[in-house]
Motif scaffolding. Structure first.
Motif, PDB file in Angstrom:
ATOM      1  N   PRO A 143      -3.726  -2.208  11.623  1.00  0.00           N
ATOM      2  CA  PRO A 143      -3.889  -1.339  12.794  1.00  0.00           C
ATOM      3  C   PRO A 143      -2.726  -1.516  13.767  1.00  0.00           C
ATOM      4  CG  PRO A 143      -5.932  -2.509  12.292  1.00  0.00           C
ATOM      5  CD  PRO A 143      -4.871  -3.123  11.433  1.00  0.00           C
ATOM      6  N   GLY A 144      -2.357  -0.424  14.425  1.00  0.00           N
ATOM      7  CA  GLY A 144      -1.302  -0.500  15.417  1.00  0.00           C
ATOM      8  C   GLY A 144       0.093  -0.306  14.879  1.00  0.00           C
ATOM      9  N   THR A 145       0.212   0.052  13.599  1.00  0.00           N
ATOM     10  CA  THR A 145       1.522   0.333  13.017  1.00  0.00           C
ATOM     11  C   THR A 145       1.542   1.744  12.464  1.00  0.00           C
ATOM     12  OG1 THR A 145       0.905  -0.522  10.824  1.00  0.00           O
ATOM     13  CG2 THR A 145       1.849  -2.083  12.392  1.00  0.00           C
TER      14      THR A 145
ATOM     15  N   ALA B 107      10.368  -4.985   9.401  1.00  0.00           N
ATOM     16  CA  ALA B 107       9.154  -5.207  10.169  1.00  0.00           C
ATOM     17  C   ALA B 107       9.159  -6.612  10.755  1.00  0.00           C
ATOM     18  CB  ALA B 107       7.914  -5.025   9.286  1.00  0.00           C
ATOM     19  N   PRO B 108       8.477  -6.830  11.890  1.00  0.00           N
ATOM     20  CA  PRO B 108       8.332  -8.188  12.421  1.00  0.00           C
ATOM     21  C   PRO B 108       7.644  -9.075  11.394  1.00  0.00           C
ATOM     22  CG  PRO B 108       7.588  -6.541  14.019  1.00  0.00           C
ATOM     23  CD  PRO B 108       7.814  -5.819  12.733  1.00  0.00           C
ATOM     24  N   PRO B 109       7.876 -10.391  11.447  1.00  0.00           N
ATOM     25  CA  PRO B 109       7.377 -11.290  10.398  1.00  0.00           C
ATOM     26  C   PRO B 109       5.897 -11.154  10.083  1.00  0.00           C
ATOM     27  CG  PRO B 109       8.912 -12.457  11.790  1.00  0.00           C
ATOM     28  CD  PRO B 109       8.723 -11.113  12.423  1.00  0.00           C
ATOM     29  N   ARG B 110       5.029 -11.189  11.082  1.00  0.00           N
ATOM     30  CA  ARG B 110       3.589 -11.118  10.804  1.00  0.00           C
ATOM     31  C   ARG B 110       3.203  -9.779  10.192  1.00  0.00           C
ATOM     32  NH1 ARG B 110       0.518 -14.051  15.963  1.00  0.00           N
ATOM     33  NH2 ARG B 110       1.448 -16.117  15.658  1.00  0.00           N
ATOM     34  N   VAL B 111       3.835  -8.711  10.671  1.00  0.00           N
ATOM     35  CA  VAL B 111       3.532  -7.385  10.132  1.00  0.00           C
ATOM     36  C   VAL B 111       4.067  -7.259   8.711  1.00  0.00           C
ATOM     37  CG1 VAL B 111       3.866  -4.909  10.434  1.00  0.00           C
ATOM     38  CG2 VAL B 111       3.502  -6.361  12.434  1.00  0.00           C
TER      39      VAL B 111
ATOM     40  N   ALA C 153       3.106  -6.943   2.811  1.00  0.00           N
ATOM     41  CA  ALA C 153       3.303  -7.534   1.488  1.00  0.00           C
ATOM     42  C   ALA C 153       1.971  -7.901   0.850  1.00  0.00           C
ATOM     43  CB  ALA C 153       4.211  -8.758   1.597  1.00  0.00           C
ATOM     44  N   ARG C 154       1.058  -8.449   1.647  1.00  0.00           N
ATOM     45  CA  ARG C 154      -0.261  -8.826   1.124  1.00  0.00           C
ATOM     46  C   ARG C 154      -1.056  -7.603   0.693  1.00  0.00           C
ATOM     47  NH1 ARG C 154      -2.701 -13.510   1.785  1.00  0.00           N
ATOM     48  NH2 ARG C 154      -4.667 -12.506   2.351  1.00  0.00           N
ATOM     49  N   VAL C 155      -0.929  -6.513   1.427  1.00  0.00           N
ATOM     50  CA  VAL C 155      -1.623  -5.278   1.041  1.00  0.00           C
ATOM     51  C   VAL C 155      -1.061  -4.748  -0.272  1.00  0.00           C
ATOM     52  CG1 VAL C 155      -1.886  -2.838   1.660  1.00  0.00           C
ATOM     53  CG2 VAL C 155      -2.387  -4.609   3.352  1.00  0.00           C
ATOM     54  N   LEU C 156       0.256  -4.761  -0.409  1.00  0.00           N
ATOM     55  CA  LEU C 156       0.859  -4.273  -1.650  1.00  0.00           C
ATOM     56  C   LEU C 156       0.460  -5.128  -2.845  1.00  0.00           C
ATOM     57  CD1 LEU C 156       4.440  -3.400  -0.379  1.00  0.00           C
ATOM     58  CD2 LEU C 156       2.584  -1.824  -0.890  1.00  0.00           C
ATOM     59  N   ALA C 157       0.328  -6.422  -2.615  1.00  0.00           N
ATOM     60  CA  ALA C 157      -0.051  -7.328  -3.703  1.00  0.00           C
ATOM     61  C   ALA C 157      -1.530  -7.259  -4.031  1.00  0.00           C
ATOM     62  CB  ALA C 157       0.330  -8.763  -3.332  1.00  0.00           C
ATOM     63  N   GLY C 158      -2.319  -6.599  -3.192  1.00  0.00           N
ATOM     64  CA  GLY C 158      -3.749  -6.476  -3.450  1.00  0.00           C
ATOM     65  C   GLY C 158      -4.581  -7.577  -2.838  1.00  0.00           C
ATOM     66  N   LEU C 159      -4.002  -8.353  -1.917  1.00  0.00           N
ATOM     67  CA  LEU C 159      -4.734  -9.451  -1.282  1.00  0.00           C
ATOM     68  C   LEU C 159      -5.452  -9.009  -0.012  1.00  0.00           C
ATOM     69  CD1 LEU C 159      -2.021 -12.226  -1.713  1.00  0.00           C
ATOM     70  CD2 LEU C 159      -3.979 -11.718  -3.192  1.00  0.00           C
ATOM     71  N   ALA C 160      -5.205  -7.792   0.422  1.00  0.00           N
ATOM     72  CA  ALA C 160      -5.893  -7.217   1.577  1.00  0.00           C
ATOM     73  C   ALA C 160      -5.909  -5.706   1.394  1.00  0.00           C
ATOM     74  CB  ALA C 160      -5.194  -7.595   2.881  1.00  0.00           C
ATOM     75  N   ALA C 161      -6.872  -5.053   2.029  1.00  0.00           N
ATOM     76  CA  ALA C 161      -7.002  -3.599   1.900  1.00  0.00           C
ATOM     77  C   ALA C 161      -6.198  -2.906   2.998  1.00  0.00           C
ATOM     78  CB  ALA C 161      -8.469  -3.188   1.996  1.00  0.00           C
ATOM     79  N   PRO C 162      -5.592  -1.756   2.702  1.00  0.00           N
ATOM     80  CA  PRO C 162      -4.864  -1.029   3.738  1.00  0.00           C
ATOM     81  C   PRO C 162      -5.811  -0.309   4.688  1.00  0.00           C
ATOM     82  CG  PRO C 162      -4.855   0.229   1.708  1.00  0.00           C
ATOM     83  CD  PRO C 162      -5.526  -1.080   1.393  1.00  0.00           C
ATOM     84  N   VAL C 163      -5.303   0.042   5.856  1.00  0.00           N
ATOM     85  CA  VAL C 163      -6.071   0.861   6.798  1.00  0.00           C
ATOM     86  C   VAL C 163      -6.117   2.297   6.291  1.00  0.00           C
ATOM     87  CG1 VAL C 163      -6.158   1.730   9.170  1.00  0.00           C
ATOM     88  CG2 VAL C 163      -5.426  -0.626   8.727  1.00  0.00           C
ATOM     89  N   ALA C 164      -4.998   2.776   5.770  1.00  0.00           N
ATOM     90  CA  ALA C 164      -4.908   4.145   5.256  1.00  0.00           C
ATOM     91  C   ALA C 164      -3.729   4.225   4.300  1.00  0.00           C
ATOM     92  CB  ALA C 164      -4.728   5.137   6.410  1.00  0.00           C
TER      93      ALA C 164
END
Length: 208
Positions: free
Chosen positions: A14-16, A33-37, A42-53
């Motif tokens: 969220p917020g990007t 992108a800033p480090p945390r973002v 990267a985690r979303v692309l790897a499948g470790l987290a779900a995207p917002v959209a």
């Protein structure tokens, strides 16, 4: 088979703003992108987290909702995220256990990657005995040993890349293959200087 990574209006956190980007096989692109973002993307692309959209497409496959082993996306986390209790050799082979696609050729290909990345002298060492640059190369080898179609690299500013990425990336695919599509999530000026293809992820704070 030449495989392109396609991000379609992807919002990882969220917020990007949304990111739309194509990375063809054998090419390297940067997501600025800033480090945390960058880590979150990267985690979303790897499948470790779900995207917002948005959607993630590898070749002709929409992998947005697939688990990591079915995506064919190799992931190099920030700092390498090597398992501290395992030697370099066992870290590199660790990811292959869940990848049926590479079981028959795993040993030969892993040995090739180790040789290409000049890691043979380190195989019996534990990660804490390595330099930052060596740890990065081990993480690259671990991802490449699974023969991914796409490679996502989370490379924070100031993180040693173990050499120029432009020199290392061609070593990560068999000589008769078209090469992997590589996306580097970073804001590191030295890394960006060698990657002309890039997209900038806009955050709400930067847009104000």
């Amino acid at each position: 088979m030449r495989v392109t990574l396609r991000l379609r209006a992807l919002v990882a956190v969220p917020g990007t703003g949304p990111v739309t980007l194509d990375v063809p096989a054998g090419r390297t692109a940067a997501l600025v992108a800033p480090p945390r973002v960058g880590t979150a993307v990267a985690r979303v692309l790897a499948g470790l987290a779900a995207p917002v959209a948005g959607r993630i497409v590898v070749g002709d496959r929409d992998v947005t909702d697939l688990p990591p082993p079915r995506r064919q996306i190799g992931y190099v986390p920030a700092g390498g995220a090597l398992l501290p209790q395992l030697t370099v050799r066992r870290n590199i082979s660790y990811g292959q256990r869940k990848r049926e696609r590479v079981r028959e050729m795993a040993d030969d290909w892993a040995a090739t990657v180790i040789d290409r990345l000049e890691l043979a002298p380190t195989l019996a060492l534990l990660p804490h005995l390595l330099s930052d640059a060596q740890r990065f190369r081990v993480a690259l080898a671990r991802a490449a040993a699974c023969l991914p179609e796409v490679l996502v690299v989370d490379l924070p500013t100031g993180m040693a890349a173990g050499g120029r990425l432009g020199d290392l990336v061609p070593r990560l695919s068999p000589p008769d293959a078209p090469g992997v599509a590589v996306l580097v999530c970073t804001a590191d000026p030295a890394t960006l200087a060698e990657i002309p293809t890039r997209a900038t992820l806009v955050t709400e704070a930067a847009a104000r």
